[in-house]
Design a protein around this motif. Structure first.
Motif, PDB file in Angstrom:
ATOM      1  N   ALA A 151       0.826  -1.211   0.000  1.00 37.41           N
ATOM      2  CA  ALA A 151       0.000   0.000   0.000  1.00 37.41           C
ATOM      3  C   ALA A 151       0.862   1.263   0.000  1.00 37.41           C
ATOM      4  CB  ALA A 151      -0.931  -0.001   1.214  1.00 37.41           C
ATOM      5  N   HIS A 152       2.121   1.131   0.416  1.00 39.76           N
ATOM      6  CA  HIS A 152       3.051   2.267   0.438  1.00 39.76           C
ATOM      7  C   HIS A 152       4.042   2.197  -0.730  1.00 39.76           C
ATOM      8  CE1 HIS A 152       1.715   3.720   4.337  1.00 39.76           C
ATOM      9  NE2 HIS A 152       1.585   2.444   4.661  1.00 39.76           N
ATOM     10  N   GLY A 153       3.806   1.273  -1.650  1.00 38.81           N
ATOM     11  CA  GLY A 153       4.697   1.135  -2.796  1.00 38.81           C
ATOM     12  C   GLY A 153       6.029   0.514  -2.453  1.00 38.81           C
ATOM     13  N   LEU A 154       6.068  -0.238  -1.352  1.00 41.99           N
ATOM     14  CA  LEU A 154       7.322  -0.854  -0.907  1.00 41.99           C
ATOM     15  C   LEU A 154       7.229  -2.366  -0.949  1.00 41.99           C
ATOM     16  CD1 LEU A 154       8.109   1.293   2.272  1.00 41.99           C
ATOM     17  CD2 LEU A 154       9.222   1.444   0.034  1.00 41.99           C
ATOM     18  N   SER A 155       8.335  -2.980  -1.283  1.00 40.85           N
ATOM     19  CA  SER A 155       8.468  -4.425  -1.140  1.00 40.85           C
ATOM     20  C   SER A 155       9.049  -4.700   0.241  1.00 40.85           C
ATOM     21  CB  SER A 155       9.401  -4.987  -2.219  1.00 40.85           C
ATOM     22  OG  SER A 155      10.728  -4.520  -2.013  1.00 40.85           O
ATOM     23  N   GLU A 156       9.021  -5.956   0.635  1.00 45.45           N
ATOM     24  CA  GLU A 156       9.637  -6.322   1.909  1.00 45.45           C
ATOM     25  C   GLU A 156      11.136  -5.988   1.923  1.00 45.45           C
ATOM     26  OE1 GLU A 156       9.139 -10.053   4.864  1.00 45.45           O
ATOM     27  OE2 GLU A 156       9.869 -10.545   2.862  1.00 45.45           O
ATOM     28  N   PRO A 157      11.881  -6.310   0.839  1.00 46.82           N
ATOM     29  CA  PRO A 157      13.296  -5.921   0.836  1.00 46.82           C
ATOM     30  C   PRO A 157      13.503  -4.406   0.896  1.00 46.82           C
ATOM     31  CG  PRO A 157      12.909  -7.638  -0.777  1.00 46.82           C
ATOM     32  CD  PRO A 157      11.564  -7.199  -0.278  1.00 46.82           C
ATOM     33  N   ASP A 158      12.634  -3.628   0.232  1.00 40.26           N
ATOM     34  CA  ASP A 158      12.735  -2.168   0.321  1.00 40.26           C
ATOM     35  C   ASP A 158      12.646  -1.722   1.776  1.00 40.26           C
ATOM     36  OD1 ASP A 158      12.708  -1.890  -2.494  1.00 40.26           O
ATOM     37  OD2 ASP A 158      10.564  -1.410  -2.557  1.00 40.26           O
ATOM     38  N   TYR A 159      11.625  -2.235   2.463  1.00 42.79           N
ATOM     39  CA  TYR A 159      11.405  -1.837   3.852  1.00 42.79           C
ATOM     40  C   TYR A 159      12.585  -2.256   4.722  1.00 42.79           C
ATOM     41  CZ  TYR A 159       9.195  -0.791   8.270  1.00 42.79           C
ATOM     42  OH  TYR A 159       8.925  -0.258   9.501  1.00 42.79           O
ATOM     43  N   GLU A 160      13.109  -3.440   4.482  1.00 46.33           N
ATOM     44  CA  GLU A 160      14.257  -3.929   5.255  1.00 46.33           C
ATOM     45  C   GLU A 160      15.465  -3.013   5.071  1.00 46.33           C
ATOM     46  OE1 GLU A 160      16.361  -6.650   7.767  1.00 46.33           O
ATOM     47  OE2 GLU A 160      14.235  -6.335   7.416  1.00 46.33           O
ATOM     48  N   VAL A 161      15.718  -2.592   3.841  1.00 46.58           N
ATOM     49  CA  VAL A 161      16.838  -1.686   3.583  1.00 46.58           C
ATOM     50  C   VAL A 161      16.603  -0.357   4.292  1.00 46.58           C
ATOM     51  CG1 VAL A 161      18.048  -0.347   1.806  1.00 46.58           C
ATOM     52  CG2 VAL A 161      17.522  -2.759   1.396  1.00 46.58           C
ATOM     53  N   LEU A 162      15.406   0.217   4.114  1.00 47.92           N
ATOM     54  CA  LEU A 162      15.112   1.511   4.736  1.00 47.92           C
ATOM     55  C   LEU A 162      15.200   1.436   6.260  1.00 47.92           C
ATOM     56  CD1 LEU A 162      12.041   2.713   2.614  1.00 47.92           C
ATOM     57  CD2 LEU A 162      14.424   3.479   2.424  1.00 47.92           C
TER      58      LEU A 162
END
Length: 154
Positions: free
Chosen positions: A41-52
């Motif tokens: 819903a925020h345009g993020l994948s799980e790996p994106d969120y992990e990196v951020l």
């Protein structure tokens, strides 16, 4: 060696071991699928969120590619490829590493910080709803010890 001889050497799972293994796999897939859907819903994948999120734990949202890959349990090449995609979306940027001429720093951009601040409450709610709140405190403690025991084996 015949097929029967090889089969005799295989240490097959008992019915109970197989039941637990399959239940574990279903649990991991179910929790991951549900939390990934909520992050989307925020345009993020799980790996994106992990990196951020892991970058945000470093002062200034900055880490070397090498340290970040180690913290996430990724190879440097995997993280580098993923960082390129995140860079194109202005979530992170690369900078030269002043201590290593061949290395680089990964830095959270303002867009990255804003995206993380916006997504974090959704992600935390998702983790609670699909995982934490479904367990009694004692079960959560036991699962934590089990997870650490298995992860530390590597």
């Amino acid at each position: 060696m015949s097929m029967n001889e090889r089969e005799d050497e295989v240490h097959w799972l008992t019915d109970e071991e197989e039941r637990v293994w399959r239940a574990y796999r279903r649990m991991v897939i179910a929790v991951q699928t549900r939390t990934v859907q909520d992050l989307a819903a925020h345009g993020l994948s799980e790996p994106d969120y992990e990196v951020l999120s892991t970058l945000s734990e470093h002062p200034g949202g900055t880490s070397t590619l090498h340290e970040q890959a180690a913290k996430m349990g990724w190879s440097r090449s995997r993280l580098s490829r993923h960082a390129t995609r995140m860079e194109a979306r202005d979530l992170i940027r690369r900078a030269p590493d002043p201590t290593d001429g061949r290395g680089c720093l990964l830095v959270l951009t303002e867009t990255g910080w804003d995206t993380l601040r916006e997504a974090a409450p959704t992600h935390l709610d998702s983790v609670r709803r699909h995982f934490v709140d479904r367990l009694e405190p004692g079960e959560l403690a036991i699962l934590g010890r089990i997870a650490e025991k298995i992860a530390d084996e590597q």
